[in-house]
Scaffold this motif. Structure first.
Motif, short mmCIF file in Angstrom:
data_model
loop_
_atom_site.label_atom_id
_atom_site.label_comp_id
_atom_site.label_asym_id
_atom_site.label_seq_id
_atom_site.Cartn_x
_atom_site.Cartn_y
_atom_site.Cartn_z
N VAL A 1 0.84 -1.20 0.00
CA VAL A 1 0.00 0.00 0.00
C VAL A 1 0.87 1.25 0.00
O VAL A 1 0.62 2.21 -0.73
N GLN A 2 1.91 1.25 0.81
CA GLN A 2 2.83 2.38 0.88
C GLN A 2 3.53 2.60 -0.47
O GLN A 2 3.62 3.72 -0.96
N ARG A 3 4.03 1.52 -1.06
CA ARG A 3 4.72 1.62 -2.35
C ARG A 3 3.80 2.17 -3.43
O ARG A 3 4.18 3.04 -4.21
N ASP A 4 2.57 1.68 -3.47
CA ASP A 4 1.61 2.14 -4.47
C ASP A 4 1.29 3.62 -4.29
O ASP A 4 1.13 4.36 -5.26
N ALA A 5 1.17 4.05 -3.03
CA ALA A 5 0.87 5.45 -2.75
C ALA A 5 1.99 6.36 -3.25
O ALA A 5 1.75 7.40 -3.88
N ILE A 6 3.21 5.96 -2.99
CA ILE A 6 4.36 6.79 -3.38
C ILE A 6 4.54 6.81 -4.89
O ILE A 6 4.87 7.85 -5.47
N SER A 7 4.31 5.67 -5.53
CA SER A 7 4.52 5.61 -6.98
C SER A 7 3.46 6.38 -7.76
O SER A 7 3.60 6.57 -8.96
N SER A 8 2.42 6.85 -7.08
CA SER A 8 1.35 7.59 -7.77
C SER A 8 1.71 9.06 -7.99
O SER A 8 0.92 9.80 -8.57
N SER A 9 2.90 9.50 -7.52
CA SER A 9 3.34 10.87 -7.73
C SER A 9 4.86 10.90 -7.83
O SER A 9 5.55 10.02 -7.30
N THR A 10 5.38 11.93 -8.51
CA THR A 10 6.83 12.11 -8.58
C THR A 10 7.30 13.27 -7.70
O THR A 10 8.48 13.54 -7.60
N ASP A 11 6.36 13.97 -7.07
CA ASP A 11 6.67 15.10 -6.20
C ASP A 11 6.87 14.61 -4.78
O ASP A 11 5.98 13.94 -4.22
N VAL A 12 8.02 14.90 -4.16
CA VAL A 12 8.35 14.32 -2.87
C VAL A 12 7.38 14.73 -1.78
O VAL A 12 7.05 13.93 -0.89
N VAL A 13 6.89 15.96 -1.81
CA VAL A 13 5.92 16.40 -0.79
C VAL A 13 4.62 15.63 -0.96
O VAL A 13 4.03 15.15 0.03
N GLU A 14 4.18 15.49 -2.18
CA GLU A 14 2.95 14.75 -2.43
C GLU A 14 3.14 13.26 -2.10
O GLU A 14 2.21 12.61 -1.61
N GLN A 15 4.32 12.74 -2.34
CA GLN A 15 4.60 11.35 -1.99
C GLN A 15 4.49 11.13 -0.48
O GLN A 15 3.91 10.13 -0.04
N LEU B 1 11.98 9.69 2.23
CA LEU B 1 11.19 10.78 1.65
C LEU B 1 11.51 12.10 2.35
O LEU B 1 11.64 13.15 1.70
N ILE B 2 11.64 12.05 3.66
CA ILE B 2 11.93 13.27 4.42
C ILE B 2 13.33 13.79 4.09
O ILE B 2 13.53 15.00 3.92
N VAL B 3 14.30 12.89 3.98
CA VAL B 3 15.65 13.29 3.60
C VAL B 3 15.65 13.93 2.21
O VAL B 3 16.25 14.99 1.99
N GLU B 4 14.94 13.29 1.28
CA GLU B 4 14.88 13.84 -0.08
C GLU B 4 14.16 15.19 -0.08
O GLU B 4 14.58 16.13 -0.77
N GLY B 5 13.10 15.31 0.70
CA GLY B 5 12.40 16.58 0.80
C GLY B 5 13.28 17.68 1.34
O GLY B 5 13.26 18.83 0.86
N ALA B 6 14.10 17.33 2.33
CA ALA B 6 15.04 18.31 2.90
C ALA B 6 16.12 18.68 1.88
O ALA B 6 16.49 19.85 1.75
N ASN B 7 16.61 17.68 1.14
CA ASN B 7 17.64 17.94 0.12
C ASN B 7 17.12 18.88 -0.97
O ASN B 7 17.88 19.67 -1.53
N GLN B 8 15.83 18.76 -1.26
CA GLN B 8 15.22 19.62 -2.27
C GLN B 8 14.81 20.99 -1.71
O GLN B 8 14.32 21.84 -2.44
N GLY B 9 14.99 21.18 -0.40
CA GLY B 9 14.55 22.41 0.22
C GLY B 9 13.05 22.50 0.38
O GLY B 9 12.50 23.59 0.56
N ARG B 10 12.39 21.34 0.36
CA ARG B 10 10.92 21.30 0.47
C ARG B 10 10.44 20.95 1.87
O ARG B 10 9.26 21.08 2.17
N MET B 11 11.33 20.42 2.71
CA MET B 11 11.00 20.05 4.08
C MET B 11 12.14 20.49 4.98
O MET B 11 13.26 20.70 4.52
N SER B 12 11.84 20.63 6.26
CA SER B 12 12.86 21.06 7.21
C SER B 12 12.61 20.37 8.55
O SER B 12 11.61 20.65 9.22
N VAL B 13 13.53 19.45 8.91
CA VAL B 13 13.41 18.74 10.18
C VAL B 13 14.80 18.60 10.81
O VAL B 13 15.80 18.56 10.10
#
Length: 197
Positions: free
Chosen positions: A53-67, A118-130
């Protein structure tokens, strides 16, 4: 599954299972090797399903925030739709034995690692901050783990509404709403500005 979910694995005896099936306690061993075998089957099947279920949810978008949003939504939806399996998997995994321990632990780690990545990738893209991606992943996962205990269909919110809210919460935890989009202030700054008007 019903007995484990309602009473807990440790509190459910082989006689309880036999009585629920309407057979003698000794007869049950013609069908299973042990009570733990039943637990392992439930845990591994449930973990395999939620990983899919998790894999299918993530593969439905290429945007890390949406993933990240969709991964969190899929978790909340699964826990609401499969409360018995979820309750056993969340609470009773610690009673696994033998070779099943590694199989179960590796699946749990894989599930958490997907959120962390996903969180690491979001941070690398400047889209998340943790401050810590691993702890943030645990927070997002554990935030939803109470759902099987309290959620009931037809009450305050629907499953779709519940999933949407948990997706929003996950993005907030990951700091996705504290990042300013080019040319405009962050959503947090917007909210602060509105509160002072």
């Amino acid at each position: 599954m019903t007995l484990f979910a309602e009473q807990g694995y440790r509190a459910t005896g082989v006689r309880d299972i036999a009585d629920a099936l309407g057979i003698g306690a000794t007869s049950i061993y013609s069908h299973i090797k042990s009570k733990s075998e039943l637990l392992h089957e439930i845990l591994i099947d449930t973990l395999d399903t939620i990983l899919t279920v998790q894999r299918d949810a993530i593969s439905s978008s290429t945007d890390v925030v949406e993933q990240l949003r969709r991964a969190a939504e899929s978790q909340a939806r699964f826990l609401a739709e499969h409360p018995q399996e979820a309750e056993i998997t969340i609470r009773d995994f610690r009673w696994a034995e033998g070779n099943a321990v590694n199989a179960i632990d590796s699946r749990r780690r894989r599930y958490r690692k997907v959120f962390e990545d996903l969180i690491v990738e979001g941070a690398n893209q400047g889209r998340m901050s943790v401050p810590n991606a691993k702890i943030t992943a645990f927070a997002i996962i554990e935030m939803a783990e109470g759902i099987p205990q309290w959620f009931r269909t037809g009450r305050e919110v629907s499953i779709n509404q519940l999933a949407y809210m948990y997706g929003e919460y996950a993005l907030r935890i990951a700091g996705a709403y504290n990042i300013a989009e080019p040319g405009r202030p962050s959503r947090a700054a917007d909210a602060a500005s509105r509160s002072h008007r």
